[in-house]
Scaffold this motif. Structure first.
Motif, mmCIF file in Angstrom:
data_model
loop_
_atom_site.group_PDB
_atom_site.id
_atom_site.type_symbol
_atom_site.label_atom_id
_atom_site.label_comp_id
_atom_site.label_asym_id
_atom_site.label_seq_id
_atom_site.Cartn_x
_atom_site.Cartn_y
_atom_site.Cartn_z
ATOM 1 N N THR A 1 82.048 29.480 13.535
ATOM 2 C CA THR A 1 82.600 30.503 12.631
ATOM 3 C C THR A 1 82.422 30.077 11.181
ATOM 4 O O THR A 1 81.999 30.875 10.330
ATOM 5 N N ASP B 1 73.474 32.761 15.987
ATOM 6 C CA ASP B 1 74.745 32.212 16.454
ATOM 7 C C ASP B 1 74.464 31.585 17.821
ATOM 8 O O ASP B 1 74.277 32.300 18.810
ATOM 9 N N SER C 1 79.137 25.217 17.829
ATOM 10 C CA SER C 1 80.463 24.581 17.829
ATOM 11 C C SER C 1 80.476 23.416 18.804
ATOM 12 O O SER C 1 79.963 23.532 19.920
ATOM 13 N N HIS D 1 83.207 22.213 20.368
ATOM 14 C CA HIS D 1 84.156 22.329 21.493
ATOM 15 C C HIS D 1 83.572 23.041 22.695
ATOM 16 O O HIS D 1 84.055 22.909 23.807
ATOM 17 N N LYS D 2 82.490 23.817 22.466
ATOM 18 C CA LYS D 2 81.887 24.540 23.598
ATOM 19 C C LYS D 2 80.968 23.643 24.403
ATOM 20 O O LYS D 2 80.566 23.993 25.505
HETATM 21 N N1 PMP Z 1 79.846 33.026 18.717
HETATM 22 C C1 PMP Z 1 79.961 33.060 20.034
HETATM 23 C C2 PMP Z 1 78.866 33.696 20.844
HETATM 24 C C3 PMP Z 1 81.068 32.501 20.644
HETATM 25 O O1 PMP Z 1 81.183 32.540 21.977
HETATM 26 C C4 PMP Z 1 82.069 31.906 19.842
HETATM 27 C C5 PMP Z 1 83.316 31.296 20.450
HETATM 28 N N2 PMP Z 1 83.942 32.097 21.392
HETATM 29 C C6 PMP Z 1 81.891 31.895 18.470
HETATM 30 C C7 PMP Z 1 80.769 32.455 17.941
HETATM 31 C C8 PMP Z 1 82.897 31.283 17.556
HETATM 32 O O2 PMP Z 1 82.952 29.934 17.751
HETATM 33 P P1 PMP Z 1 84.164 29.069 17.137
HETATM 34 O O3 PMP Z 1 85.409 29.764 17.571
HETATM 35 O O4 PMP Z 1 83.989 27.750 17.794
HETATM 36 O O5 PMP Z 1 83.966 29.020 15.678
#
Ligand code: PMP
Length: 414
Positions: free
Chosen positions: A101, A207, A230, A232-233
């Motif tokens: 984000t 993204d 990110s 954490h994913k």
């Molecule tokens: N883009 C996608 C496709 C996501 O799945 C997510 C997280 N659900 C985000 C952006 C945002 O990531 P974050 O909350 O780690 O910033």
């Protein structure tokens, strides 16, 4: 000559690395089917962070004492790991952020405010997460650029034949899309979008939050201009992420956050910016989290991104097969070969939150909601879905427990 065999992921062995699976939920073993929201953490990542804090922690880029140098070295080694992970040509192109984000907002604000104006078109897609949709919508409004949304077809795939019509309303300057949809799992044709965007003279912002944990992300092969992910994913800690950008674009952009570390010199008359990547890393960064993220990148790279993708694909096929037995189920998303390990569905007449609640009593963790993709929900004609998603530690029994849980949901609420 020996035929090379594809290495198969040993999910059961990897699962043993994740302490969370020792937990009981309502006296049942945990079936964690919400990795698209956030992945669980292996012992290796937890240990690396603990070891770093216990032996090497100090603030970075400030001190000359031994501990500070050690911390700098670990932080910059993490940058090199991240560079390799996305195959960037230079570590200067790797900006550490707090997550996807922040990376996407950085591009929208710093690049968008400097480069967009009336007559320009900003193009996002109906599949995009709010974190790639809303910043561009906001910056388009601020700058007077037009904001257009590329539609998807009924299978949940981008309608690429609508692209040229999108460019009729002005000069397309930005195309922003996700690589993998977090709601439907659709794998988007990023290389083709990059080609089309560049033909228009536009940049492509990817993204990769949902892609980086599951497929090989190679920024040079993709041909994109910016890419955000990110930690954490991908089994790393929260609060860290990477923004990769093409060096010449990053050099030309003004900074986003302003403060310590991102300056070269400051006076009342004039302030000048630090070199890349520090120009975009204001303030004390998430040092321990960045170290943990690098460990997570090494962990999933050792497991093998291709092996992870094949493993998830097998689970996805098993899930689609088993879920189709459940009466009154609607499954969303493209055919299995066109998507990552994510299944979104609805049960006739039962709210997804109720589905998720009953599943929780069975120890099965799934996500219910709009998944930060309200434009996509509107397209599907629903307010929410239930979503099951898989990762390195997911095993077929978890899918079977999901299906058994759904039969229970039908019996108690149907
Ligand atoms: N883009 C996608 C496709 C996501 O799945 C997510 C997280 N659900 C985000 C952006 C945002 O990531 P974050 O909350 O780690 O910033």
């Amino acid at each position: 000559m020996a035929v090379p065999t594809q290495v198969k992921l040993d999910a059961r062995r990897l699962r043993a690395d994740f302490p969370i699976f020792g937990e009981q939920i309502h006296s049942k073993p945990l079936a964690y089917l919400d990795s698209a929201s956030s992945a669980q953490k292996p012992r290796q990542v937890l240990d690396a962070m603990r070891e770093f804090y216990e032996t090497s922690y100090a603030n970075v880029h400030r001190g000359v004492y031994t501990l500070a140098v050690r911390s700098d070295e670990r932080y910059e080694a993490a940058r090199e790991t991240a560079r390799g992970f996305v195959n960037a040509s230079s570590p200067r192109e790797i900006i550490f952020t707090r997550g996807a984000t922040e990376g996407l907002n950085l591009v929208a604000y710093a690049w968008g405010l400097a480069n967009l104006g009336p007559g320009d078109v900003v193009l996002v897609t109906e599949l995009d997460h709010h974190s790639n949709f809303v910043p561009w919508q906001f910056i388009a409004q601020r700058t007077g650029a037009a904001f257009r949304v590329l539609p998807i077809d009924d299978a949940g795939e981008l309608q690429l034949d609508a692209l040229d019509e999108m460019s009729a309303s002005g000069t397309v300057k930005v195309v922003a899309c996700n690589f993998v949809s977090n709601t439907l799992g659709t794998i988007n044709p990023v290389e083709r979008l990059a080609g089309w965007a560049h033909d228009q003279g536009a940049i492509l912002v990817v993204d990769a939050a949902q892609a980086a944990p599951h497929v090989v992300v190679d920024v040079q092969a993709l041909g994109c201009d910016f890419l955000a992910l990110s930690s954490h994913k991908l089994c790393g800690p929260t609060g860290a992420g990477v923004l990769w950008g093409r060096r010449e674009l990053l050099e030309a952009m003004p900074p986003f956050n302003l403060g310590g570390s991102m300056i070269r010199s400051v006076s009342a008359a004039k302030t000048t910016w630090n070199e890349l990547p520090y120009k975009f890393e204001a303030g004390t960064p998430a040092i321990g989290e960045v170290v943990g993220m690098a460990e997570a990148m090494s962990y999933i790279s050792a497991a093998g991104l291709d092996a992870i993708a094949r493993h998830e694909h097998e689970l996805l096929e098993h899930a689609l097969d088993r879920l189709s037995e459940v009466p009154g189920i609607t499954l969303y998303g493209p055919s299995p070969e066109r998507r990552a390990g994510i299944v979104s569905f609805n049960l006739d007449g039962i709210h997804p939150h109720d589905v998720a609640q009953v599943l929780d009593w069975e120890g099965v963790a799934v996500r219910a909601g709009h998944h930060c993709t309200q434009p996509l929900m509107t397209k599907l004609g629903v307010a929410a879905t239930t979503r099951a998603s898989f990762y390195v530690y997911s095993i077929p029994e978890e899918v079977d427990r999901l299906v058994a849980g759904l039969h229970k949901v039908k019996r108690s609420l149907g």
